[in-house]
Design an enzyme around this catalytic site. Structure first.
Site, PDB file in Angstrom:
ATOM      1  CG  ASP A   1      -9.879  -7.085  -1.010  1.00  0.00           C
ATOM      2  OD1 ASP A   1     -10.734  -6.181  -1.077  1.00  0.00           O
ATOM      3  OD2 ASP A   1     -10.132  -8.244  -0.648  1.00  0.00           O
ATOM      4  N   GLY A   2      -6.512  -4.319  -2.133  1.00  0.00           N
ATOM      5  CA  GLY A   2      -5.130  -3.879  -2.271  1.00  0.00           C
ATOM      6  C   GLY A   2      -4.961  -2.719  -3.227  1.00  0.00           C
ATOM      7  CB  CYS A   3      -6.864  -1.339  -5.918  1.00  0.00           C
ATOM      8  SG  CYS A   3      -6.311  -2.743  -6.907  1.00  0.00           S
ATOM      9  CB  ALA A   4      -5.289   3.628  -3.704  1.00  0.00           C
ATOM     10  CB  SER A   5      -8.708   3.253  -7.698  1.00  0.00           C
ATOM     11  OG  SER A   5      -7.758   4.271  -7.842  1.00  0.00           O
TER      12      SER A   5
END
Length: 141
Positions: free
Chosen positions: A48-52
């Site tokens: 979690d916390g990744c744009a990808s």
């Protein structure tokens, strides 16, 4: 405390003069990584916390603080696959106790990534480091 594999990446980055060449090298590192099997691309391994889309599958051999840390990773973005490859070089083969002692921001700063990654990519990179550190800390106990 960087591994020989990470030191090799750092030396290559020193040799590459402009960011475009470094960017291409990061992408190439990602291409060289073995893909993560679809069966492991599940919510439990998703970062979690990744744009990808990013998945990290830890592999720990042994038990306690001396257990050896390794992981496989995957992303739907080539540059992020490259960042996963860099983190793999930074952490793979360390004991789970050593993983917690790696100053990832300082090591990654040697590559000049901070100045050239978007804030979303930087946040994603921090999220991946946090996941790795959390898994290693849990395995050390």
């Amino acid at each position: 405390m960087a591994s020989p594999a990470f030191e090799e990446i750092a030396e290559t980055f020193e040799f590459l003069d402009d960011w475009e060449d470094r960017y291409r090298h990061v992408i190439e590192l990602g291409r060289e990584m073995p893909p993560l099997d679809e069966a492991f691309r599940v919510p439990a391994t998703k970062v979690d916390g990744c744009a990808s889309q990013v998945w990290i599958l830890p592999r720990i051999e042994g038990s306690g603080p001396d257990a050896t840390f390794d992981f496989q990773g995957e992303s739907d973005a080539m540059i992020v696959r490259g960042l996963i490859a860099i983190l793999h070089a930074l952490y793979s083969g360390l004991s789970v106790a050593e993983v917690g002692r790696v100053d990832a921001p300082a090591e990654l700063a040697r590559l000049g990534l901070n100045e050239h990654l978007s804030s979303q990519r930087s946040n994603g990179l921090r999220a991946m480091v946090e996941r790795i550190r959390k898994v290693a800390a849990e395995a050390a106990n």
